[in-house]
Design an enzyme around this catalytic site. Structure first.
Site, PDB file in Angstrom:
ATOM      1  N   GLN A   1       0.835  -1.195   0.000  1.00 36.38           N
ATOM      2  CA  GLN A   1       0.000   0.000   0.000  1.00 36.38           C
ATOM      3  C   GLN A   1       0.871   1.247   0.000  1.00 36.38           C
ATOM      4  O   GLN A   1       1.583   1.500   0.975  1.00 36.38           O
ATOM      5  CB  GLN A   1      -0.889  -0.004   1.243  1.00 36.38           C
ATOM      6  CG  GLN A   1      -1.832   1.192   1.312  1.00 36.38           C
ATOM      7  CD  GLN A   1      -2.690   1.153   2.560  1.00 36.38           C
ATOM      8  OE1 GLN A   1      -2.183   1.140   3.676  1.00 36.38           O
ATOM      9  NE2 GLN A   1      -3.992   1.130   2.380  1.00 36.38           N
ATOM     10  N   GLY A   2       0.818   2.018  -1.076  1.00 33.95           N
ATOM     11  CA  GLY A   2       1.597   3.249  -1.158  1.00 33.95           C
ATOM     12  C   GLY A   2       0.714   4.458  -0.941  1.00 33.95           C
ATOM     13  O   GLY A   2       0.390   5.175  -1.889  1.00 33.95           O
TER      14      GLY A   2
ATOM     15  N   GLU B   1     -16.159  -7.866   4.133  1.00 33.50           N
ATOM     16  CA  GLU B   1     -15.583  -8.382   5.377  1.00 33.50           C
ATOM     17  C   GLU B   1     -16.203  -7.714   6.576  1.00 33.50           C
ATOM     18  O   GLU B   1     -15.664  -7.779   7.672  1.00 33.50           O
ATOM     19  CB  GLU B   1     -14.088  -8.147   5.391  1.00 33.50           C
ATOM     20  CG  GLU B   1     -13.431  -8.961   4.335  1.00 33.50           C
ATOM     21  CD  GLU B   1     -11.979  -9.165   4.610  1.00 33.50           C
ATOM     22  OE1 GLU B   1     -11.367  -8.320   5.254  1.00 33.50           O
ATOM     23  OE2 GLU B   1     -11.482 -10.210   4.195  1.00 33.50           O
TER      24      GLU B   1
ATOM     25  N   GLU C   1      -5.536   7.900  18.067  1.00 31.46           N
ATOM     26  CA  GLU C   1      -6.133   9.232  18.223  1.00 31.46           C
ATOM     27  C   GLU C   1      -7.130   9.472  17.088  1.00 31.46           C
ATOM     28  O   GLU C   1      -8.231   9.989  17.317  1.00 31.46           O
ATOM     29  CB  GLU C   1      -5.050  10.312  18.207  1.00 31.46           C
ATOM     30  CG  GLU C   1      -4.183  10.344  19.468  1.00 31.46           C
ATOM     31  CD  GLU C   1      -3.224   9.166  19.571  1.00 31.46           C
ATOM     32  OE1 GLU C   1      -2.677   8.746  18.528  1.00 31.46           O
ATOM     33  OE2 GLU C   1      -3.028   8.645  20.686  1.00 31.46           O
TER      34      GLU C   1
HETATM   35  C1  LIG Z   1       3.928  -0.787  11.198  1.00 28.51           C
HETATM   36  C2  LIG Z   1       3.339   0.227  10.272  1.00 28.51           C
HETATM   37  C3  LIG Z   1       2.956  -0.157   9.012  1.00 28.51           C
HETATM   38  C4  LIG Z   1       2.441   0.770   8.111  1.00 28.51           C
HETATM   39  N1  LIG Z   1       2.127   0.344   6.851  1.00 28.51           N
HETATM   40  C5  LIG Z   1       1.730   1.259   5.933  1.00 28.51           C
HETATM   41  C6  LIG Z   1       1.540   0.871   4.577  1.00 28.51           C
HETATM   42  O1  LIG Z   1       1.706  -0.284   4.221  1.00 28.51           O
HETATM   43  N2  LIG Z   1       1.184   1.813   3.700  1.00 28.51           N
HETATM   44  C7  LIG Z   1       0.961   3.106   4.056  1.00 28.51           C
HETATM   45  O2  LIG Z   1       0.601   3.900   3.199  1.00 28.51           O
HETATM   46  N3  LIG Z   1       1.142   3.517   5.348  1.00 28.51           N
HETATM   47  C8  LIG Z   1       1.530   2.624   6.280  1.00 28.51           C
HETATM   48  N4  LIG Z   1       1.745   3.015   7.587  1.00 28.51           N
HETATM   49  C9  LIG Z   1       1.594   4.424   7.928  1.00 28.51           C
HETATM   50  C10 LIG Z   1       0.465   4.729   8.871  1.00 28.51           C
HETATM   51  O3  LIG Z   1      -0.751   4.700   8.212  1.00 28.51           O
HETATM   52  C11 LIG Z   1       0.800   6.104   9.477  1.00 28.51           C
HETATM   53  O4  LIG Z   1       1.953   5.959  10.261  1.00 28.51           O
HETATM   54  C12 LIG Z   1      -0.309   6.630  10.340  1.00 28.51           C
HETATM   55  O5  LIG Z   1      -1.468   6.908   9.583  1.00 28.51           O
HETATM   56  C13 LIG Z   1       0.119   7.901  11.105  1.00 28.51           C
HETATM   57  O6  LIG Z   1       0.735   8.827  10.266  1.00 28.51           O
HETATM   58  P1  LIG Z   1       2.146   9.444  10.669  1.00 28.51           P
HETATM   59  O7  LIG Z   1       3.056   8.319  10.947  1.00 28.51           O
HETATM   60  O8  LIG Z   1       2.543  10.398   9.625  1.00 28.51           O
HETATM   61  O9  LIG Z   1       1.908  10.193  12.014  1.00 28.51           O
HETATM   62  P2  LIG Z   1       1.254  11.640  12.164  1.00 28.51           P
HETATM   63  O10 LIG Z   1       0.024  11.731  11.371  1.00 28.51           O
HETATM   64  O11 LIG Z   1       2.305  12.671  11.964  1.00 28.51           O
HETATM   65  O12 LIG Z   1       0.867  11.595  13.708  1.00 28.51           O
HETATM   66  C14 LIG Z   1       1.770  11.894  14.767  1.00 28.51           C
HETATM   67  C15 LIG Z   1       0.963  11.971  16.051  1.00 28.51           C
HETATM   68  O13 LIG Z   1      -0.006  13.010  15.937  1.00 28.51           O
HETATM   69  C16 LIG Z   1      -1.298  12.513  16.158  1.00 28.51           C
HETATM   70  N5  LIG Z   1      -2.265  13.207  15.306  1.00 28.51           N
HETATM   71  C17 LIG Z   1      -2.175  13.497  13.996  1.00 28.51           C
HETATM   72  N6  LIG Z   1      -3.292  14.073  13.555  1.00 28.51           N
HETATM   73  C18 LIG Z   1      -4.125  14.145  14.607  1.00 28.51           C
HETATM   74  C19 LIG Z   1      -5.440  14.633  14.807  1.00 28.51           C
HETATM   75  N7  LIG Z   1      -6.177  15.141  13.829  1.00 28.51           N
HETATM   76  N8  LIG Z   1      -5.962  14.520  16.031  1.00 28.51           N
HETATM   77  C20 LIG Z   1      -5.261  13.994  17.056  1.00 28.51           C
HETATM   78  N9  LIG Z   1      -4.023  13.533  16.939  1.00 28.51           N
HETATM   79  C21 LIG Z   1      -3.460  13.602  15.725  1.00 28.51           C
HETATM   80  C22 LIG Z   1      -1.215  11.049  15.804  1.00 28.51           C
HETATM   81  O14 LIG Z   1      -2.232  10.304  16.426  1.00 28.51           O
HETATM   82  C23 LIG Z   1       0.165  10.699  16.315  1.00 28.51           C
HETATM   83  O15 LIG Z   1       0.116  10.446  17.684  1.00 28.51           O
HETATM   84  C24 LIG Z   1       2.263   2.104   8.513  1.00 28.51           C
HETATM   85  C25 LIG Z   1       2.629   2.493   9.790  1.00 28.51           C
HETATM   86  C26 LIG Z   1       3.179   1.576  10.674  1.00 28.51           C
HETATM   87  C27 LIG Z   1       3.570   2.017  12.037  1.00 28.51           C
END
Ligand SMILES: Cc1cc2nc3c(=O)[nH]c(=O)nc-3n(C[C@H](O)[C@H](O)[C@H](O)COP(=O)(O)OP(=O)(O)OC[C@H]3O[C@@H](n4cnc5c(N)ncnc54)[C@H](O)[C@@H]3O)c2cc1C
Lengths: 392, 327
Positions: free
Chosen positions: A125-126, A243, A373
């Site tokens: 998933q990109g 699902e 969150e």
């Molecule tokens: C093991 C793993 C596998 C993954 N696999 C994939 C994958 O295959 N493909 C893909 O596309 N992505 C993947 N992801 C990415 C995942 O979807 C993101 O890490 C996740 O959506 C959070 O985005 P971020 O890491 O940029 O954190 P951020 O969005 O920067 O969040 C940082 C912190 O701020 C909080 N925050 C942000 N916005 C809000 C808000 N509106 N209200 C309250 N708090 C907030 C978050 O909860 C978090 O605590 C993966 C992540 C992990 C850890």
């Protein structure tokens, strides 16, 4: 209201149990790399040959087309015998494949669906980018139409198993001038196209779970667009009904096994006083009792979700309640293990090292797939009807 | 079939509970009414609610545990006196022990049954809303015992954490009138869980309503994430507790070997939901939440009371470690 299984259900359960116990791989799945891919794909192929691929997928697409109760029985038995998780087949089976079935054209379906079911091709998933995580609609990776191709330039990150995948569901910005949800396209990308560079990222648990992926003028045929140019947000947000209710069953069953194992552990390691067994310690017993109660309740929530699915196939936001509950519980269980182990929990290999490994790995469960969150925001706004913040 | 949502008939029964309690049992009554819901209970007797889950041959209505769970969830939402649970369980004890006359008298409201909570193994007990009750009921995992009031001595009033019940200290001695060792303690655990679910749900609803209404910094406080997330957690706890209680009820109904395990699980998550939602509800209300005149305080107090019935949470956490999980 009712909760009982018919004789037919029971027969089905016996059939599933029989097939699974004769066919599950005896070895443990390798943690990552090409060996993991070979293992996961071989297991998918075996399920395909046995007629058990795509249990929730409609039979017209080669799936098994099980009823929702049967799906649940399948997943329960699957976890009970300790069958391996879908691993690097996860996105193909539980996200990309269902999306192609729901939104793809005939040609896309005919090409991709059989390859997924038979374990010939897997997907990643990109979606996420360095600057776009929770705020997915802000993605910047560009897609420019040039002749019959979309030319993609930019960067994705956290792409799980990106280094061992064949295809990806890729979100790109195709109209930077449109409102942010209106200028995104969902396209099927071949991971071996020229211009793609994949770099695995090490995680805190030591497993190479995800990658960053760079795109330098990667030419993807326009015919790979699913759901139409600039319509990708709606494709990415497709409510995938088949699902509904059962998506979390494998996780729930796995976690229950972990909790049972944890109670066993507590019967065999010493309590903090060094005299009794851990389970005889009041505080430990009380925490274990609570975990056993909470995993029972997670199963009950799954049953609630199945009950709702039988009345309305369109998934409701209550799925966020189960995934929130699960993520927090997963962390609590593994943390309890490390607390029970005390100094032995500091060792990552040997006797109890598996628990330490699981503890470290659980930190992802409140982040991946939407952070807890964000799950709470969804519950607050879509289940309870609370207002959004001004400017938020 | 997995179906944890009410069908049309069950919904009609539920709607009936709701409309009666909405009209006749607003929680504001607790500040004025005579203690022990002395006005409400006779109405419930009249409506046949005491014998809801008993067969017609025992003088009941002939429904099952499903309807009882729905009733006690609503009773929890409305903070109905523990005397309702005393009567329902007391009638079950009498029916199971074969004392049809006594079962009939309880169902007819001629004899009320107070719940007791054991304080120690030597007979020290607390009696709830029981000053006028000729019978008293106490149970633990092993069995359920119905006593004549005369088994209690040294009765003295004591101010209660939940000051919307009357609480008495007493000492219990002698043989019970009736004693059963059936699955009734499991049923009791489930019905207490249902009441705790009702408390948790009311607290959630009050908090959510207030969060939509109350404005600070120019917007409803529910738009602030701290508040929104408290509410989301309250919703998840209530959801988990409600459906786990139903699962336990049906495991008992179907005589499943995991019924005791499911009931303990229900009791643990329901007490947690009621206590934590009760606490959060006060926090969401701010200063007004701390006042006597506002309702939030009622729910946290009742949560503590219910959470001690039939043994406290620590006990259930111990029980579930050895109870049989589903296959
Ligand atoms: C093991 C793993 C596998 C993954 N696999 C994939 C994958 O295959 N493909 C893909 O596309 N992505 C993947 N992801 C990415 C995942 O979807 C993101 O890490 C996740 O959506 C959070 O985005 P971020 O890491 O940029 O954190 P951020 O969005 O920067 O969040 C940082 C912190 O701020 C909080 N925050 C942000 N916005 C809000 C808000 N509106 N209200 C309250 N708090 C907030 C978050 O909860 C978090 O605590 C993966 C992540 C992990 C850890």
């Amino acid at each position: 209201m009712e909760l009982k299984f018919s004789k037919e259900d029971q027969r089905f359960r016996d059939e599933v149990r029989g097939w699974l116990s004769d066919n599950i791989p005896r070895d443990k799945a390798p943690p990552h790399g090409p060996e993991k891919r070979a293992f996961d794909m071989a297991w998918q192929k075996r399920q395909y040959e046995g007629g058990w691929a795509g249990v929730s997928w409609p039979s017209e697409y080669g799936g098994r087309g099980l009823t929702i109760t049967q799906q649940m029985i399948w997943y329960e038995e699957y976890a009970r015998v300790g069958a391996p998780a879908p691993g690097c087949m996860f996105i193909a089976l539980h996200h990309a494949g269902p999306t192609v079935i729901a939104r793809g054209n005939d040609e896309q379906k005919a090409f991709h669906i059989p390859k997924i079911l038979s374990g010939e091709a897997n997907w990643c998933q990109g979606f996420s980018e360095p600057s776009s995580g929770s705020d997915l609609a802000s993605i910047r990776t560009r897609g420019v139409v040039d002749g019959d191709d979309l030319v993609v330039t930019g960067q994705k990150i956290w792409t799980t198993w990106g280094n061992i995948s064949d295809y990806q569901e890729l979100l790109v910005r195709t109209d930077p001038n449109a409102p942010r949800h209106k200028g995104i396209t969902w396209i099927i990308g071949d991971m071996r196209l020229p211009g793609i560079t994949i770099q695995p990222i090490s995680t805190m648990s030591g497993v190479q779970h995800f990658c960053q992926v760079f795109y330098d003028e990667v030419r993807i045929p326009l015919k790979n667009v699913v759901g139409g140019l600039n319509n990708g947000w709606s494709v990415a947000m497709s409510t995938l009904g088949f699902e509904r209710g059962t998506a979390m069953v494998p996780y729930q069953m796995e976690l229950r096994r972990l909790i049972d194992e944890l109670c066993e552990l507590a019967r065999h390691v010493p309590a903090p006083d060094g005299v009794r067994m851990a389970i005889e310690d009041d505080e430990i017993a009380s925490r274990l009792g609570e975990l056993r109660a909470e995993i029972a309740a997670m199963r009950a929530m799954t049953y609630a979700s199945i009950s709702r699915a039988q009345r309305d196939p369109v998934p409701g936001p209550e799925g966020s309640m189960i995934s929130l509950y699960w993520g927090e519980l997963q962390k609590k269980v593994t943390r309890t293990a490390v607390d029970i182990l005390g100094p032995a929990g500091l060792e990552r290999t040997g006797g109890y090292g598996g628990w330490t490994q699981q503890y470290l790995a659980a930190f992802k469960d409140t982040i991946a797939g939407g952070t807890v969150e964000i799950r709470r925001n969804v519950i607050g706004e879509r289940v309870l009807g609370l207002p959004r913040a001004k400017g938020g | 079939m997995i179906d944890l949502l009410p069908n049309a008939d069950e919904q009609a029964v539920l709607d009936n509970f709701r409309s009666v309690l909405r009209a006749e049992a607003p929680v504001s009554r607790l500040r004025e009414a005579r203690p022990g819901d002395a006005t409400l209970l006779p109405r419930m007797v009249e409506l046949g609610w005491i014998g809801l889950g008993l067969s017609e041959e025992h003088g009941g209505v002939g429904y099952g545990i499903a309807e009882e769970m729905l009733l006690f969830r609503e009773a929890g939402r409305h903070l109905v006196s523990p005397l309702l649970l005393g009567a329902v369980l007391g009638a079950h004890v009498a029916a199971e022990a074969g004392d049809a006359d006594l079962a009939g008298a309880i169902i007819a409201g001629e004899k009320s049954v107070a719940l007791l909570i054991r304080k120690d193994a030597k007979g020290a007990v607390l009696r709830l809303d029981g000053a006028a009750a000729p019978l008293a009921l106490v149970w633990d995992g092993a069995g359920m015992a119905l006593y004549d009031e005369s088994a209690l001595s040294g009765i003295e009033d004591v101010p209660a954490l939940d000051n919307y019940v009357t609480l008495e200290r007493a000492s219990l001695a002698g043989a019970p009138l009736l004693h059963v060792t059936s699955t009734l303690p499991v049923r009791a655990k489930i019905l207490v869980s249902a009441m705790l679910v009702g408390v948790a749900e009311s607290a959630r609803d009050m908090a959510v309503d207030y969060a939509k209404l109350r404005e600070q910094f120019g917007q409803p406080i529910g738009a602030f994430q701290a508040i929104k997330h408290f509410c989301a957690d309250m919703a998840v706890r209530a959801e988990a507790a409600h459906f786990q209680t139903l699962v336990a009820g049906f495991a008992l109904h179907e005589n499943q070997p995991d019924a005791a395990y499911q009931a303990s699980a229900a009791r643990i998550v329901a007490a947690d939901a009621a206590l934590r939602n009760g606490e959060r509800n006060i926090q969401v209300h701010g200063g007004i939440g701390y006042t006597e005149a506002a309702d939030p305080q009622l729910f946290i107090k009742r949560a503590h009371l219910l959470a001690e019935l039939g043994g406290g949470t620590r006990q259930h956490q111990r029980d579930i470690l050895t109870e049989q999980a589903p296959a």
